[in-house]
Design an enzyme around this catalytic site. Structure first.
Site, PDB file in Angstrom:
ATOM      1  N   GLU A 242       0.817  -1.270  -0.045  1.00  0.00           N
ATOM      2  CA  GLU A 242      -0.082   0.014   0.031  1.00  0.00           C
ATOM      3  C   GLU A 242       0.947   1.102   0.180  1.00  0.00           C
ATOM      4  OE1 GLU A 242      -3.067   0.093  -0.339  1.00  0.00           O
ATOM      5  OE2 GLU A 242      -4.016  -1.553   0.658  1.00  0.00           O
ATOM      6  N   CYS A 276      -2.327   9.293   2.359  1.00  0.00           N
ATOM      7  CA  CYS A 276      -2.101   8.882   1.271  1.00  0.00           C
ATOM      8  C   CYS A 276      -3.262   9.119   0.355  1.00  0.00           C
ATOM      9  CB  CYS A 276      -1.990   7.026   1.320  1.00  0.00           C
ATOM     10  SG  CYS A 276      -3.569   6.394   2.112  1.00  0.00           S
TER      11      CYS A 276
HETATM   12  P1  NAD Z   1       8.272   4.990   4.831  1.00  0.00           P
HETATM   13  O1  NAD Z   1       8.168   4.183   3.477  1.00  0.00           O
HETATM   14  O2  NAD Z   1       9.379   5.831   5.315  1.00  0.00           O
HETATM   15  O3  NAD Z   1       7.995   3.929   6.066  1.00  0.00           O
HETATM   16  C1  NAD Z   1       6.992   3.119   6.255  1.00  0.00           C
HETATM   17  C2  NAD Z   1       7.443   1.955   7.167  1.00  0.00           C
HETATM   18  O4  NAD Z   1       8.409   1.233   6.783  1.00  0.00           O
HETATM   19  C3  NAD Z   1       7.932   2.492   8.482  1.00  0.00           C
HETATM   20  O5  NAD Z   1       7.699   1.763   9.544  1.00  0.00           O
HETATM   21  C4  NAD Z   1       9.496   2.496   8.427  1.00  0.00           C
HETATM   22  O6  NAD Z   1      10.208   2.090   9.464  1.00  0.00           O
HETATM   23  C5  NAD Z   1       9.524   1.062   7.660  1.00  0.00           C
HETATM   24  N1  NAD Z   1      10.975   0.635   6.933  1.00  0.00           N
HETATM   25  C6  NAD Z   1      11.550   1.763   6.441  1.00  0.00           C
HETATM   26  N2  NAD Z   1      12.566   1.282   5.572  1.00  0.00           N
HETATM   27  C7  NAD Z   1      12.285  -0.307   5.898  1.00  0.00           C
HETATM   28  C8  NAD Z   1      13.025  -1.213   5.014  1.00  0.00           C
HETATM   29  N3  NAD Z   1      13.886  -0.907   4.326  1.00  0.00           N
HETATM   30  N4  NAD Z   1      12.333  -2.122   5.012  1.00  0.00           N
HETATM   31  C9  NAD Z   1      11.200  -2.461   5.834  1.00  0.00           C
HETATM   32  N5  NAD Z   1      10.622  -1.575   6.393  1.00  0.00           N
HETATM   33  C10 NAD Z   1      11.162  -0.296   6.287  1.00  0.00           C
HETATM   34  O7  NAD Z   1       6.903   5.793   4.817  1.00  0.00           O
HETATM   35  P2  NAD Z   1       6.305   6.852   6.061  1.00  0.00           P
HETATM   36  O8  NAD Z   1       6.961   8.051   5.846  1.00  0.00           O
HETATM   37  O9  NAD Z   1       6.140   6.078   7.256  1.00  0.00           O
HETATM   38  O10 NAD Z   1       4.738   6.851   5.495  1.00  0.00           O
HETATM   39  C11 NAD Z   1       4.167   7.937   4.432  1.00  0.00           C
HETATM   40  C12 NAD Z   1       4.236   6.994   3.188  1.00  0.00           C
HETATM   41  O11 NAD Z   1       3.093   6.101   3.324  1.00  0.00           O
HETATM   42  C13 NAD Z   1       3.583   8.079   1.984  1.00  0.00           C
HETATM   43  O12 NAD Z   1       4.040   7.813   0.961  1.00  0.00           O
HETATM   44  C14 NAD Z   1       1.969   7.500   2.279  1.00  0.00           C
HETATM   45  O13 NAD Z   1       1.523   8.062   0.764  1.00  0.00           O
HETATM   46  C15 NAD Z   1       2.130   6.047   2.389  1.00  0.00           C
HETATM   47  N6  NAD Z   1       0.852   5.678   2.847  1.00  0.00           N
HETATM   48  C16 NAD Z   1       0.352   4.894   1.964  1.00  0.00           C
HETATM   49  C17 NAD Z   1      -1.068   4.430   2.419  1.00  0.00           C
HETATM   50  C18 NAD Z   1      -1.906   3.462   1.584  1.00  0.00           C
HETATM   51  O14 NAD Z   1      -2.657   2.864   2.102  1.00  0.00           O
HETATM   52  N7  NAD Z   1      -1.899   3.393   0.094  1.00  0.00           N
HETATM   53  C19 NAD Z   1      -1.568   4.571   3.424  1.00  0.00           C
HETATM   54  C20 NAD Z   1      -0.664   5.581   4.317  1.00  0.00           C
HETATM   55  C21 NAD Z   1       0.646   6.074   3.852  1.00  0.00           C
END
Ligand code: NAD
Length: 523
Positions: A242, A276
């Protein structure tokens, strides 16, 4: 090859984005801790599955009651750790989770129980088909900070209902909200090892992806999602991704301008634009373009920005300085390339470090960052269009495809445009709230991700389908077994012809011919 995740830091501090105060300090999980959590979950899961769907739903019913009773306390914690107004935490997080429990209680039993699978193939008529839905085992869930409660909770509840155990890695920015979810689930009766949390930053997520989980739901940005997808592909770990969005809104000239502008500003500024499904691009038909811009600017100026814990605040802070800088970069780039700054556009330093005003930009174009990359902040960029085809072309001109919104009073046009938009969801005359419709599948196309959460399709992601076919004539040899040659080849050729290329009588004759061949085989 499994790469050992390096976890260096031992302590995680969670800050309130409104005033920088410490909300909590927690120990981080090591790669070993993550593996241990998954091992525990694996051994506990069969007993959880053995409760049966109805038994597990009883636990979810208790969770629903406990959350309803404690909603104010949970909403306050969400506001403190993620910055959003308490009322938004109540509506866009807690209400969404409660409704997802309603959906599961009403539908999970009928959607998950074994199902008769009618079979149309005449040759296979003597078989009884059944579809079973089995839990995967252990789900890994990696969550973002922007909906720290509703995203992991809705995913977790569906996974638990289907008989899985869950190990959740929440965002490092909002770990306490995740612990609150754990407290509520335990109180409702979810066994300790069936829902566990591993606290940490990216490396804890890496460790979870590399652990023995059976499926992963990752919610986060496109770059991290791609890294997670690559790591999962190496060991064929099934994933739901997602990811981010750049959702367009198309406003046609027959709308009530005041209502459409109220919708667009809410869609762009709620949760400080950090959703998002936020409105990230707004296209308005030229006849009403200027009036629409003025209406949006007027509404943006009226919003009260401040600490989300205070009553009457419409918009809280952004999550951190890094996120705010992305917004500044996008707005500055747009203005430098000729966009018109209609309102906002300058950080509100007097309120604290993370505050940015609701900002309206007009005359934006697709060569600007603000129309190409996810901004994830309180900015409403507006551009004009002339025809329906122009609007569709502009909306689809993006690497993302999470959701879209179309505003028109002409329902046929709304439906026609919706069909042509490349998105996982399209809302007509509303936006963002598809996430709160528990029946609606949530997920994107293009770079916005793979798979779905929520609703029937989201529940299907939680189970492995297994076909079980029972032969009703066990003492009869089958026509397609050995015994080829002689007249058999010709009879089968006519039989296939009769089934697929002739009329009903011939079909029947062929059927009788093959039945006779089958009979001869038996004697
Ligand atoms: P992010 O990608 O920075 O982090 C998301 C999660 O992944 C965090 O828990 C982080 O610690 C973890 N993470 C980081 N590096 C990783 C790795 N290499 N392997 C596994 N996990 C890892 O995103 P964010 O800043 O926390 O959230 C914002 C983003 O999420 C925006 O792009 C938003 O659009 C998206 N988002 C999407 C949805 C959806 O349903 N499509 C919903 C909410 C947010």
């Amino acid at each position: 090859m499994v790469v050992e995740a390096q976890i260096e830091k031992k302590t995680l501090i969670s800050y309130n984005p409104a005033d920088g105060s410490v909300v909590g300090e927690l120990a981080m999980a090591s790669a070993d801790d993550v593996r241990l959590a998954v091992t525990r979950a694996k051994s506990a899961q069969p007993a959880w599955n053995a409760h049966g769907i109805r038994g597990r739903l009883e636990v979810i019913r208790r969770f629903q009651q406990i959350l309803t009773d404690q909603k104010q306390q949970v909403a306050a914690l969400i506001s403190r750790e993620a910055g959003k107004p308490v009322v938004e935490a109540l509506l866009s997080e807690i209400l969404v989770v409660l409704d997802s429990t309603r959906f599961l209680l009403e539908n999970a039993y009928s959607l998950l129980k074994p199902e008769r699978l009618p079979q149309g193939n005449l040759v296979m008529k003597a078989k009884l088909g059944k579809l079973h839905r089995e839990p995967y085992g252990v789900f890994g869930i990696i969550a973002p900070w922007n909906y720290p409660f509703s995203i992991p909770a809705t995913e977790t509840l569906a996974a638990l209902a289907a008989g899985n155990a869950v190990v959740l890695k929440p965002s490092e920015l909002t770990p306490l909200v995740a612990l609150e979810l754990q407290r509520l689930l335990r109180k409702a009766g979810v066994p300790e090892d069936i829902f566990q949390i591993v606290i940490g930053e990216g490396p804890a997520g890496v460790a979870l992806v590399e652990s023995a989980i059976d499926k992963l739901i990752f919610t986060g940005s496109v770059p991290t999602g791609k890294r997670v997808g690559e790591a999962a592909a190496k060991r064929l770990l099934p994933v739901v991704l997602e990811l981010g969005g750049k959702d367009p809104v198309l406003v046609f000239d027959d709308v009530d301008i005041d209502v459409a502008a109220a919708g667009a500003t809410w869609g762009a500024f709620m949760n400080a634009g950090q959703t998002c499904l936020s409105v990230e691009r707004c296209y308005v038909q030229r006849d009403i373009y200027e009036k629409f811009i003025s209406a949006c600017a007027e509404k943006a100026k009226q919003l009260r920005v401040g600490n989300g814990m205070e009553r009457g605040i419409d918009m809280g802070p952004m999550i951190n300085e890094r996120q705010l800088q992305i917004v500044e970069t996008h707005v500055d780039d747009a203005v430098r390339r000729g966009a018109r700054l209609v309102s906002g556009g300058k950080r509100l330093a007097e309120l604290g470090t993370n505050f940015y005003p609701p900002t309206v930009l007009a005359d934006v174009t697709h060569d600007m960052l603000i129309m190409r990359e996810e901004t994830f902040g309180p900015v409403l960029p507006i551009a004009p269009f002339d025809t329906e085809d122009d609007a569709i072309r502009l909306a689809n001109d993006s690497e993302f495809g999470l959701a879209a919104s179309v505003w028109t009073r002409e329902s046929a046009r709304g439906q026609r445009v919706a069909e042509k938009l490349q998105a996982g969801a399209v809302m007509l005359n509303d936006m963002v709230c598809s996430f709160g419709i528990s029946e609606a599948p949530h997920g994107g196309v293009k770079a916005s991700g793979l798979g779905r959460t929520h609703g029937r399709i989201g529940l299907e992601e939680m189970v492995r389908p297994k076909y079980v076919g029972t032969d009703l004539l066990p003492s009869m040899k089958k026509i397609w077994w050995y015994g080829y040659g002689g007249k058999f080849d010709g009879q089968m050729d006519r039989f296939v012809d009769a089934l697929f290329s002739r009329g009903a009588m011939k079909r029947l004759r062929g059927w009788l011919g093959s039945a006779a061949a089958l009979w001869r085989k038996q004697v």
